[in-house]
Design a protein around this motif. Structure first.
Motif, mmCIF file in Angstrom:
data_model
loop_
_atom_site.group_PDB
_atom_site.id
_atom_site.type_symbol
_atom_site.label_atom_id
_atom_site.label_comp_id
_atom_site.label_asym_id
_atom_site.label_seq_id
_atom_site.Cartn_x
_atom_site.Cartn_y
_atom_site.Cartn_z
ATOM 1 N N HIS A 1 17.301 -10.466 12.657
ATOM 2 C CA HIS A 1 17.600 -10.161 14.054
ATOM 3 C C HIS A 1 16.299 -10.141 14.846
ATOM 4 O O HIS A 1 15.247 -9.763 14.316
ATOM 5 N N LEU A 2 16.345 -10.506 16.093
ATOM 6 C CA LEU A 2 15.167 -10.435 16.951
ATOM 7 C C LEU A 2 14.658 -9.004 17.019
ATOM 8 O O LEU A 2 15.448 -8.068 17.173
ATOM 9 N N SER A 3 13.355 -8.824 16.935
ATOM 10 C CA SER A 3 12.807 -7.463 16.978
ATOM 11 C C SER A 3 12.760 -6.918 18.397
ATOM 12 O O SER A 3 12.805 -5.712 18.596
ATOM 13 N N GLU A 4 12.621 -7.778 19.368
ATOM 14 C CA GLU A 4 12.556 -7.387 20.780
ATOM 15 C C GLU A 4 11.557 -6.258 21.010
ATOM 16 O O GLU A 4 11.822 -5.311 21.746
ATOM 17 N N GLY A 5 10.413 -6.350 20.341
ATOM 18 C CA GLY A 5 9.333 -5.392 20.541
ATOM 19 C C GLY A 5 9.379 -4.174 19.636
ATOM 20 O O GLY A 5 8.505 -3.316 19.708
ATOM 21 N N LEU B 1 12.304 -4.736 11.620
ATOM 22 C CA LEU B 1 13.210 -5.888 11.664
ATOM 23 C C LEU B 1 14.505 -5.513 10.966
ATOM 24 O O LEU B 1 14.518 -4.731 10.019
ATOM 25 N N TRP B 2 15.587 -6.115 11.418
ATOM 26 C CA TRP B 2 16.870 -6.023 10.724
ATOM 27 C C TRP B 2 17.058 -7.296 9.931
ATOM 28 O O TRP B 2 16.966 -8.397 10.484
ATOM 29 N N LEU B 3 17.294 -7.162 8.645
ATOM 30 C CA LEU B 3 17.602 -8.302 7.793
ATOM 31 C C LEU B 3 19.078 -8.220 7.424
ATOM 32 O O LEU B 3 19.551 -7.173 6.978
ATOM 33 N N TRP B 4 19.776 -9.312 7.609
ATOM 34 C CA TRP B 4 21.199 -9.375 7.273
ATOM 35 C C TRP B 4 21.375 -10.365 6.137
ATOM 36 O O TRP B 4 20.988 -11.525 6.247
ATOM 37 N N CYS C 1 23.129 -5.161 5.852
ATOM 38 C CA CYS C 1 21.893 -5.153 6.638
ATOM 39 C C CYS C 1 20.937 -4.063 6.156
ATOM 40 O O CYS C 1 21.371 -2.987 5.752
ATOM 41 N N ILE C 2 19.656 -4.369 6.216
ATOM 42 C CA ILE C 2 18.631 -3.357 5.965
ATOM 43 C C ILE C 2 17.634 -3.382 7.111
ATOM 44 O O ILE C 2 17.437 -4.404 7.769
#
Length: 93
Positions: free
Chosen positions: A8-12, A16-19, A63-64
């Motif tokens: 997923h985009l970190s957006e700052g 991070l989200w990993l799926w 997700c983690i």
């Protein structure tokens, strides 16, 4: 390359989200496996509050959350361990 994963985009954010699509085990179990290998992540199950009682959404267990605020070598080593363990999960089924 054969593991279905998305970032997923970190957006700052500092994480991070990993799926891992169709991850064969819940991320709480993945957390335990990674913890044994000295890599800490946060299982996604804790972040999907507000769903209707008894709602079943597989994504919550796939997700983690991973922090990347450490030095680059530590992050790289941790990502390698995550990749090894996730690959093992998919191979074991």
């Amino acid at each position: 390359d054969d593991i279905p994963y998305f970032i997923h985009l970190s957006e700052g954010a500092l994480f991070l989200w990993l799926w891992f699509e169709d991850l064969p085990i819940p991320t709480k179990e993945l957390y335990e496996r990674l913890k044994e290998r000295k890599v800490l992540v946060v299982p996604g199950e804790y972040f999907f509050f507000g769903l209707p009682e008894g709602a079943e959404w597989r994504h919550t267990r796939e997700c983690i959350r991973v922090s990347y605020t450490m030095d680059a070598g530590t992050v790289e080593a941790g990502i390698k361990v995550i990749a090894e363990e996730v690959t093992r999960c998919y191979r074991e089924g």
